[in-house]
Write an enzyme that holds these catalytic residues in place. Structure first.
Site, PDB file in Angstrom:
ATOM      1  N   ASP A   1     -10.799   2.138  -3.371  1.00 45.79           N
ATOM      2  CA  ASP A   1     -11.364   1.771  -1.916  1.00 45.79           C
ATOM      3  C   ASP A   1     -12.789   1.612  -1.988  1.00 45.79           C
ATOM      4  O   ASP A   1     -13.536   1.350  -1.176  1.00 45.79           O
ATOM      5  CB  ASP A   1     -11.081   2.668  -0.908  1.00 45.79           C
ATOM      6  CG  ASP A   1      -9.305   2.400  -0.405  1.00 45.79           C
ATOM      7  OD1 ASP A   1      -9.107   1.299  -0.760  1.00 45.79           O
ATOM      8  OD2 ASP A   1      -8.882   3.212   0.236  1.00 45.79           O
TER       9      ASP A   1
ATOM     10  N   ASP B   1       0.654  -1.252   0.097  1.00 43.58           N
ATOM     11  CA  ASP B   1      -0.086  -0.023  -0.067  1.00 43.58           C
ATOM     12  C   ASP B   1       0.588   1.374   0.093  1.00 43.58           C
ATOM     13  O   ASP B   1       2.124   1.215   0.300  1.00 43.58           O
ATOM     14  CB  ASP B   1      -0.993   0.037   1.522  1.00 43.58           C
ATOM     15  CG  ASP B   1      -2.282   0.629   0.715  1.00 43.58           C
ATOM     16  OD1 ASP B   1      -2.219   1.435   0.060  1.00 43.58           O
ATOM     17  OD2 ASP B   1      -3.196   0.316   1.599  1.00 43.58           O
TER      18      ASP B   1
HETATM   19  C1  GLA Z   1      -5.999   1.674   2.287  1.00 40.46           C
HETATM   20  C2  GLA Z   1      -6.182   0.706   1.191  1.00 40.46           C
HETATM   21  C3  GLA Z   1      -7.211  -0.101   2.051  1.00 40.46           C
HETATM   22  C4  GLA Z   1      -6.806  -0.716   3.246  1.00 40.46           C
HETATM   23  C5  GLA Z   1      -6.349   0.637   3.989  1.00 40.46           C
HETATM   24  C6  GLA Z   1      -5.747   0.043   5.332  1.00 40.46           C
HETATM   25  O1  GLA Z   1      -6.974   2.748   2.230  1.00 40.46           O
HETATM   26  O2  GLA Z   1      -6.628   1.091  -0.037  1.00 40.46           O
HETATM   27  O3  GLA Z   1      -7.634  -1.440   1.194  1.00 40.46           O
HETATM   28  O4  GLA Z   1      -5.615  -1.681   3.007  1.00 40.46           O
HETATM   29  O5  GLA Z   1      -5.446   1.314   3.344  1.00 40.46           O
HETATM   30  O6  GLA Z   1      -5.138   1.105   6.118  1.00 40.46           O
END
Ligand code: GLA
Length: 736
Positions: A549, A479
């Site tokens: 997301d 990430d």
């Molecule tokens: C980001 C990712 C999510 C999740 C969060 C965790 O927003 O896109 O899918 O993994 O971080 O903090």
């Protein structure tokens, strides 16, 4: 030692010996008499030549031209009055900013003595298989640019990049160093398409007519960005549809700040220039140093907008994604993020893993929260040890249980970030990207580690290597939850500090590539708060991406339609999550959510502890259905039967590469006025083949067991979908 580029003697003599049949099949031709190059990639031909002044000049980009004899030599453009000199009206392949160039340069430099005039002329070229290198040199200075052209004849793609080399002893400061410039056929009436967005709303499709002036799409954020993606398509709206007509397209392989400009002159010449973002850019080359730019891929088709996405998907599968055509299909994944967020612990994760396995998941992933003192998002990033309160016995008991349930194990990391509340930051505050003495702007309570620094890059590689070596980890969700601010790099001299834009990304690629080399079975997902880092640079090292997301099924239909314009659905993760959706508060039936997520690599992200027995049973059936079609979805040809943007219904169809299976998904978002669901005319089938149709419900009434391709494409299929969020899917198996 520098290699001297030579004209390909073998090729040239073959040309003059009249060995036409052999040469016609070659992907790169050169006619020495008129100094013209002709590249063939699929349906695409691309020609350029050396003009009377010695510049390399674009001649043609478009449909296949079979014979180089048809291509005229490059001729410099006219002087138009005393205001548009010939340098400006001549479309060069890679123009230096110098002489009277007012159009977009590909390269701009300041030399140590203050000279800023750069005029590049052809010196030599070399053809090796499907690769052509043309060397250009400044008219007086020891400064060369090698233009690289790699042709992918089967995929219909040409890749271009440049290597810029300072052969002198004095420094040169580059202020612009594009990967390539592409010139559209002269004329007007073009329309450009590109993708924009923001967090949870990536992949929005934009279109605008190309009229005199410029359109710039870019990221100044240090990474690819949610806001724009380095992909474009240009067509002629009066001729081009989803299924036919001319379309030119391109895509950059770079995960740092980037820029693509579409510049149309008042004299109807449109050029596309792209590569590093020129904003705040500087790259100092001392004597003997060179810079290799990112790769800019491009293509042409006469088969419409849909074919653009199919060509790109196949190219990515064959040439970009790790493992190429031999890569294994994406497994069905369960990720516990939306279920537990930061509240992960051994018992809770094992309970979810058992439920995930029972519906057919093949991979179990623990997301954020397992490491350091991570309780919420304000602490722990940088401290990559297992949190003892949450996992007193380490990760092993969870991993062992996941394995015993027949799944492999994955885990979330955010390697490039640090929370100020972390042991790492307390020990190494100088590792955070910053200008010393200036504020350090946090986003989501975190700062960026300056990966351009070797010590930081070494640290990141070694903790990841240790994590993967000590635990049986098959998959990393990598990430990256913020963009850059205050991009200082005070560990190097002031005039080298802007190299951070290049060095950071080079080190990122280096870490990924070393990690994969040491752990060949490891798979990686690129995530950046959703789809903030999706491009052909990162996709060389990652097997899949998290496109957004936003997991609301209705929004996803639109996001997925935009995503698949530029990238293969096989790389696109798509989860089924809980309702009401956290973002839109919308409640969509489970089946609709599954059928939407089945357009990519299927994942499940809901809290299975709250799912009813009936929902678990339905999930089991639908996951099994997905496994029967995933080869076709992940590797096949996508046809958009009805796009979701402005319609209250939409539909996608995938046809396997060998034509033996097709899958249709049909969605009714919201019925109005009792209007029946539109008849779907399938595409990409063999007209004279017969197909056996398999349904998953009673939404399609069939009068016979098998149907011909002709009938399916011309008469079409009628589905009985009604109300809100109704959906279905069918498969067609070609009868041998
Ligand atoms: C980001 C990712 C999510 C999740 C969060 C965790 O927003 O896109 O899918 O993994 O971080 O903090």
């Amino acid at each position: 030692m520098r290699k001297i580029l030579l004209t390909s003697a073998i090729f040239v003599s073959a040309f003059f010996c009249g060995a036409a049949p052999v040469l016609a099949q070659s992907s790169i031709e050169y006619a020495q008499d008129k100094k013209v190059f002709l590249l063939h990639a699929g349906e695409q031909s691309y020609a350029f030549g050396v003009n009377e002044r010695g510049e390399l000049q674009s001649i043609f980009w478009g449909a296949q031209l079979k014979s180089i004899a048809d291509i005229p030599p490059a001729k410099v453009g006219p002087d138009v009055a005393s205001f548009d000199g010939s340098t400006t009206t001549t479309p060069q392949e890679y123009p230096g900013w110098g002489s009277v160039l007012y159009t977009e340069p590909a390269i701009k430099a300041t030399f140590e003595d203050g000279n800023r005039d750069l005029v590049l002329h052809y010196v030599s070229h070399k053809i090796e298989g499907d690769e052509l290198t043309v060397e250009l040199k400044d008219i007086s200075l020891p400064f060369v640019v090698q233009l690289h052209y790699r042709v992918y004849p089967e995929q219909g793609i040409i890749a271009r990049w440049s290597v810029i080399e300072n052969l002198g002893t004095k420094f040169v400061n580059l202020e612009d160093a594009a990967s390539a410039a592409w010139t559209l056929p002269h004329g007007e009436g073009y329309e450009a398409h590109w993708l924009t967005g923001h967090w949870a709303a990536e992949w929005q499709q934009q279109s605008a007519a190309l009229v005199p002036g410029s359109i710039v799409i870019e990221s100044r954020r240090g990474s690819t960005s949610h806001q724009a993606n380095p992909w474009f398509e240009i067509d002629r709206p009066h001729e081009t549809t989803e299924e036919s007509g001319p379309a030119w397209f391109g895509e950059l392989g770079w995960s740092g700040s980037w820029r693509i400009s579409f510049d149309t002159s008042a004299m109807q010449q449109t050029r596309i220039t792209g590569g590093y973002n020129t904003f705040d850019f500087a790259y100092k080359l001392s004597g003997g140093q060179s810079l290799k730019t990112p790769i800019f891929y491009a293509g042409y088709t006469s088969k419409g907008r849909g074919e653009v996405s199919r060509l790109l998907a196949h190219f990515q599968q064959a040439e970009i994604f790790p493992g190429g055509d031999k890569a294994k299909l994406r497994p069905v994944l369960y990720n516990s993020w939306e279920a537990t967020e930061f509240n992960v612990d051994e018992a809770g994760q094992i309970a979810l893993a058992e439920k995930a396995a029972s519906i057919g998941a093949e991979r179990f992933v623990i997301d954020d929260g397992w490491f350091g003192q991570r309780k919420v998002d304000n602490a722990g990033l940088g401290d990559w040890y297992v949190n003892q309160q949450k996992f007193p016995h380490g990760l092993k008991p969870v991993i062992d249980r996941v394995h015993s349930l027949g799944m492999d194990f994955g885990i979330w990391v955010e390697p490039e970030m640090v929370n100020p509340d972390s042991d790492l930051y307390r020990k190494h505050p100088e590792w955070a990207m910053n200008f010393p003495g200036r504020p350090r702007t946090e986003e989501r309570n975190q700062l960026l580690l300056n990966l351009a620094r070797k010590d930081v890059a070494d640290y990141v590689y070694s903790f990841l290597d240790k994590l993967v070596s000590e635990n049986d980890i098959a998959f990393l969700k990598w990430d990256y939850n913020r963009n850059w601010a205050e991009p200082g790099w005070d560990a190097v001299p002031v005039d080298e500090q802007k190299k951070i834009y290049v060095a950071y990304v080079d080190n990122l690629y280096d870490i990924l590539s070393r990690l994969r080399a040491k752990h060949p079975k490891l798979e990686i997902e690129s995530c950046s708060g959703g789809g903030g880092r999706v491009d052909l640079g990162i996709l060389r090292y990652t097997d899949e991406v998290w496109p957004s997301d936003n997991t609301d099924a209705l929004d996803r239909l639109v996001l997925q339609d935009g995503f698949t314009r530029a990238y293969s659905s096989g790389a696109m993760m798509a989860w089924v999550t809980d309702v009401p959706n956290f973002l839109d508060n919308r409640t969509v039936p489970l089946k609709f959510r599954y059928l939407v997520a089945m357009n990519g690599s299927l994942g499940i992200g809901g809290n299975l502890n709250h799912w009813t027995d009936a929902e678990m049973q339905e999930s089991k059936t639908l996951v099994a259905y997905y496994k029967s079609i995933r080869q076709t979805v992940q590797r096949g040809d996508l046809y958009r039967l009805m796009t979701p943007e402005e319609n209250s219904a939409s539909s996608t169809e995938y046809v396997s590469r060998d034509g033996s299976q097709a899958v249709v998904f049909a969605y009714l978002h919201s019925q109005r006025y009792g209007t029946p669901y539109p008849t779907l005319h399938l595409r990409g089938l063999q007209p004279d083949a017969r197909y056996r149709i398999k349904t998953i419900d009673d939404k399609l009434k069939l009068s016979s067991e098998t149907v011909s391709g002709d009938y399916l494409m011309h008469e079409g299929l009628t589905f009985n979908l009604t109300g809100d969020y109704d959906s279905t899917s069918i498969t067609l198996e070609r009868v041998p």
